[in-house]
Design a protein around this motif. Structure first.
Motif, PDB file in Angstrom:
ATOM      1  N   LEU A   1      11.303  59.699  71.488  1.00  0.00           N
ATOM      2  CA  LEU A   1       9.835  60.066  71.399  1.00  0.00           C
ATOM      3  C   LEU A   1       9.072  60.017  70.151  1.00  0.00           C
ATOM      4  CD1 LEU A   1       9.856  63.278  73.924  1.00  0.00           C
ATOM      5  CD2 LEU A   1       9.043  61.115  74.450  1.00  0.00           C
ATOM      6  N   ALA A   2      10.105  60.554  69.151  1.00  0.00           N
ATOM      7  CA  ALA A   2       9.393  60.507  67.839  1.00  0.00           C
ATOM      8  C   ALA A   2       9.103  58.985  67.402  1.00  0.00           C
ATOM      9  CB  ALA A   2      10.444  61.245  66.895  1.00  0.00           C
ATOM     10  N   THR A   3      10.072  58.187  67.790  1.00  0.00           N
ATOM     11  CA  THR A   3       9.896  56.792  67.340  1.00  0.00           C
ATOM     12  C   THR A   3       8.873  56.104  68.000  1.00  0.00           C
ATOM     13  OG1 THR A   3      12.262  56.750  66.801  1.00  0.00           O
ATOM     14  CG2 THR A   3      11.122  54.452  67.189  1.00  0.00           C
ATOM     15  N   ASN A   4       8.806  56.310  69.343  1.00  0.00           N
ATOM     16  CA  ASN A   4       7.896  55.578  70.116  1.00  0.00           C
ATOM     17  C   ASN A   4       6.227  56.138  69.840  1.00  0.00           C
ATOM     18  OD1 ASN A   4      10.066  54.324  71.383  1.00  0.00           O
ATOM     19  ND2 ASN A   4       9.639  55.494  73.451  1.00  0.00           N
ATOM     20  N   PHE A   5       6.503  57.263  69.486  1.00  0.00           N
ATOM     21  CA  PHE A   5       4.733  57.785  69.091  1.00  0.00           C
ATOM     22  C   PHE A   5       4.375  57.721  67.821  1.00  0.00           C
ATOM     23  CE2 PHE A   5       5.207  59.715  73.555  1.00  0.00           C
ATOM     24  CZ  PHE A   5       4.051  59.329  74.187  1.00  0.00           C
ATOM     25  N   GLY A   6       5.493  57.298  66.970  1.00  0.00           N
ATOM     26  CA  GLY A   6       5.248  57.270  65.497  1.00  0.00           C
ATOM     27  C   GLY A   6       5.131  58.620  64.868  1.00  0.00           C
ATOM     28  N   SER A   7       5.682  59.530  65.016  1.00  0.00           N
ATOM     29  CA  SER A   7       5.523  60.729  64.752  1.00  0.00           C
ATOM     30  C   SER A   7       6.940  61.293  64.240  1.00  0.00           C
ATOM     31  CB  SER A   7       5.082  62.035  65.796  1.00  0.00           C
ATOM     32  OG  SER A   7       3.869  61.500  66.334  1.00  0.00           O
ATOM     33  N   ASP A   8       6.864  62.515  63.293  1.00  0.00           N
ATOM     34  CA  ASP A   8       7.904  63.279  62.791  1.00  0.00           C
ATOM     35  C   ASP A   8       8.770  63.792  63.893  1.00  0.00           C
ATOM     36  OD1 ASP A   8       8.952  65.936  61.230  1.00  0.00           O
ATOM     37  OD2 ASP A   8       9.181  63.885  60.145  1.00  0.00           O
ATOM     38  N   ILE A   9      10.021  63.852  63.601  1.00  0.00           N
ATOM     39  CA  ILE A   9      10.949  64.557  64.517  1.00  0.00           C
ATOM     40  C   ILE A   9      10.614  66.074  64.695  1.00  0.00           C
ATOM     41  CG2 ILE A   9      12.573  65.436  62.815  1.00  0.00           C
ATOM     42  CD1 ILE A   9      13.155  63.666  66.191  1.00  0.00           C
ATOM     43  N   SER A  10      10.084  66.487  63.683  1.00  0.00           N
ATOM     44  CA  SER A  10       9.352  68.025  64.056  1.00  0.00           C
ATOM     45  C   SER A  10       8.498  68.320  65.197  1.00  0.00           C
ATOM     46  CB  SER A  10       9.035  68.851  62.704  1.00  0.00           C
ATOM     47  OG  SER A  10       8.028  68.182  62.275  1.00  0.00           O
TER      48      SER A  10
ATOM     49  N   ILE B   1      22.563  67.727  64.371  1.00  0.00           N
ATOM     50  CA  ILE B   1      23.876  67.488  63.532  1.00  0.00           C
ATOM     51  C   ILE B   1      24.805  66.613  64.319  1.00  0.00           C
ATOM     52  CG2 ILE B   1      26.151  68.859  63.609  1.00  0.00           C
ATOM     53  CD1 ILE B   1      24.543  71.429  63.178  1.00  0.00           C
ATOM     54  N   VAL B   2      24.720  66.719  65.649  1.00  0.00           N
ATOM     55  CA  VAL B   2      25.592  65.377  66.297  1.00  0.00           C
ATOM     56  C   VAL B   2      25.116  64.053  66.049  1.00  0.00           C
ATOM     57  CG1 VAL B   2      26.634  64.669  68.428  1.00  0.00           C
ATOM     58  CG2 VAL B   2      26.642  67.180  67.894  1.00  0.00           C
TER      59      VAL B   2
ATOM     60  N   LEU C   1      17.470  74.004  60.595  1.00  0.00           N
ATOM     61  CA  LEU C   1      18.803  74.160  59.898  1.00  0.00           C
ATOM     62  C   LEU C   1      19.586  72.988  60.236  1.00  0.00           C
ATOM     63  CD1 LEU C   1      19.804  77.680  61.030  1.00  0.00           C
ATOM     64  CD2 LEU C   1      18.882  76.851  58.874  1.00  0.00           C
ATOM     65  N   GLY C   2      19.758  72.265  61.404  1.00  0.00           N
ATOM     66  CA  GLY C   2      20.474  70.826  61.840  1.00  0.00           C
ATOM     67  C   GLY C   2      19.896  69.703  61.030  1.00  0.00           C
ATOM     68  N   GLY C   3      18.469  69.638  61.039  1.00  0.00           N
ATOM     69  CA  GLY C   3      17.968  68.453  60.417  1.00  0.00           C
ATOM     70  C   GLY C   3      17.663  68.439  58.970  1.00  0.00           C
ATOM     71  N   HIS C   4      17.829  69.482  58.325  1.00  0.00           N
ATOM     72  CA  HIS C   4      17.628  69.694  56.887  1.00  0.00           C
ATOM     73  C   HIS C   4      18.929  69.852  56.125  1.00  0.00           C
ATOM     74  CE1 HIS C   4      13.500  69.711  58.521  1.00  0.00           C
ATOM     75  NE2 HIS C   4      13.195  69.031  57.129  1.00  0.00           N
ATOM     76  N   SER C   5      20.080  69.939  56.872  1.00  0.00           N
ATOM     77  CA  SER C   5      21.377  70.286  56.043  1.00  0.00           C
ATOM     78  C   SER C   5      22.392  69.245  56.338  1.00  0.00           C
ATOM     79  CB  SER C   5      21.882  71.574  56.722  1.00  0.00           C
ATOM     80  OG  SER C   5      21.216  72.566  56.699  1.00  0.00           O
ATOM     81  N   THR C   6      23.414  69.178  55.488  1.00  0.00           N
ATOM     82  CA  THR C   6      24.321  68.121  55.330  1.00  0.00           C
ATOM     83  C   THR C   6      25.723  68.734  56.096  1.00  0.00           C
ATOM     84  OG1 THR C   6      24.909  68.561  53.070  1.00  0.00           O
ATOM     85  CG2 THR C   6      23.264  66.848  53.535  1.00  0.00           C
ATOM     86  N   THR C   7      25.772  70.084  56.292  1.00  0.00           N
ATOM     87  CA  THR C   7      26.886  70.547  56.773  1.00  0.00           C
ATOM     88  C   THR C   7      26.575  71.672  58.180  1.00  0.00           C
ATOM     89  OG1 THR C   7      26.931  72.844  55.701  1.00  0.00           O
ATOM     90  CG2 THR C   7      27.901  70.709  54.497  1.00  0.00           C
TER      91      THR C   7
END
Length: 425
Positions: free
Chosen positions: A47-56, A246-247, A373-379
């Motif tokens: 959805l974010a890609t198709n509508f050209g929007s941020d994932i948030s 995360i996944v 937490l999941g989108g802005h972390s590396t662990t």
């Protein structure tokens, strides 16, 4: 008399309570909103890609959906106490069908978000009213088991909903998900119109929304059970919000694979509900809640340890330990909900609605928080730390707020429960 609807005779009530058709209707009306929620989750990056929007922004199709569920529960619960369960259910599902059609034809992300809000507003009617119907038909010590039984059967479908959504999106595109939701909600509405009787209890002539709310919020047991149930539910929302990122993002897996791993958590939730069905006739609500809290807290601690050591950087460790959390979570949620709606049975709709409003309203925020937490972390450490913190708060609420209560379960009650369980199966 105005404002009163008679209950069915006792024999008829027992027949309704043990009817497999009633069980099927309860499962469908309870599941239509959450299944519709989780079917779209794997498609959020698309959805974010198709509508050209941020994932948030795409995440708002989930978080605003939860706001819609929250508003629905606050409105539809009291309405079902006043006008009856059946008409409120039909009105809510009609709104869901109309909003689902709107989702199909949405031309922008804001339009889709708005349609999803009204889809939730109508669909969540089944969640709040189904709990009220269960309280109409069963005694206090059976309510938790019946809620668990309904959820357990529903989970067979819900555990597959992210996987189904991912497969539909991959094969036909994201709009096809809403074609499926429209067809399903329409079928449920037809089933309720044809087969659901009115179950609302008789109410005093002077009873009303303000009186119900006042008596409930002054009751310490109600407040404690509601807080326990609401906090337990936030574990699900937080983990579900952060899990896809995360996944898919951290671990580099596909949306279909995320759906498959998410199904393991749903399977554990199903097992927890089945355990509740099995043991509820022989144990009090309070003992079952404490057992669930122990599992929930123990699994949260283990997952935090795996984060610290880096083991749950792989889905197997992350979701494997989360299964322990979810099994305990199911037991906590079903029995604390049963305690809350049993405080004032004639206001079961209002009690269920208030509980659902808090659960879903806070859930919208926690889902967004989990996504952050999941989108802005590396662990996985931030997400598992949040789950442990919520588990601790849930246990503290049960310990400090809910009054101590011992319930003696008679042999007659056990025999009656077993007969009802056999009839439902």
């Amino acid at each position: 008399m105005h404002g009163m609807i008679s209950r069915p005779p006792e024999a008829a009530t027992k027949d309704i309570a043990t009817s497999r058709v009633m069980l099927l209707l309860l499962v469908c009306m309870t599941g239509v909103a959450p299944i519709s929620l989780y079917m779209l989750v794997p498609a959020l990056p698309v959805l974010a890609t198709n509508f050209g929007s941020d994932i948030s922004i795409a995440q708002m199709t989930v978080s605003l959906y939860m706001v819609g569920i929250a508003c629905s529960q606050l409105i539809m619960g009291p309405l079902s106490d006043k006008f009856g369960r059946r008409p409120v259910l039909l009105a809510g599902l009609a709104l869901m069908v109309a909003a689902s059609i709107g989702c199909v034809f949405a031309g922008s992300l804001p339009q889709l978000i708005a349609a999803r809000f009204f889809q939730a507003l109508g669909g969540a009617t089944g969640m709040v009213v189904s709990r009220a119907i269960i309280r109409d038909l069963y005694e206090r010590e059976r309510v938790g088991a019946m809620i668990s039984l309904v959820i357990a059967v529903m989970m067979i479908a819900q555990m597959l909903s992210p996987l189904t959504g991912g497969l539909i999106e991959t094969a036909f595109g994201w709009r096809a998900i809403f074609y499926a939701i429209t067809a399903g909600s329409l079928a449920i509405a037809i089933g309720i119109a044809l087969a659901l009787p009115e179950t609302r209890r008789d109410r005093p002539a002077g009873g009303g929304f303000r009186g119900d709310v006042g008596s409930l919020i002054r009751n310490r047991a109600f407040v404690g059970y509601v807080l326990c149930q609401v906090l337990a539910s936030q574990i699900i929302f937080t983990f579900a919000g952060g899990g896809p990122y995360i996944v898919v993002t951290q671990m580099g897996r596909t949306t279909v694979e995320y759906g498959a791993w998410f199904a393991t958590s749903s399977l554990a939730f199903l097992v927890g509900n089945l355990l509740c069905v099995r043991f509820a006739p022989r144990h009090s609500l309070e003992k079952l809640i404490w057992f669930g809290l122990a599992l929930q807290l123990g699994g949260s601690i283990l997952n935090l340890l795996w984060s610290l050591t880096g083991l749950n950087a792989a889905p197997l460790w992350l979701f494997g330990t989360q299964m322990i959390v979810m099994a305990g979570n199911a037991i906590v949620m079903a029995n604390s909900a049963a305690g809350a709606i049993s405080v004032r049975p004639e206001a079961a709709g209002t009690a269920s609605g208030a509980m659902g409003f808090l659960q879903q309203g806070l859930g919208a925020l926690m889902s967004q928080f989990g996504a952050y937490l999941g989108g802005h972390s590396t662990t996985t450490l931030p997400l598992t730390s949040a789950v442990l913190a919520i588990s601790l708060l849930c246990a503290c609420t049960m310990f400090f707020v809910v009054p101590r209560r011992e319930v003696v379960v008679s042999e007659a009650l056990i025999e009656q429960a077993e007969e009802e369980e056999t009839g439902m199966m």
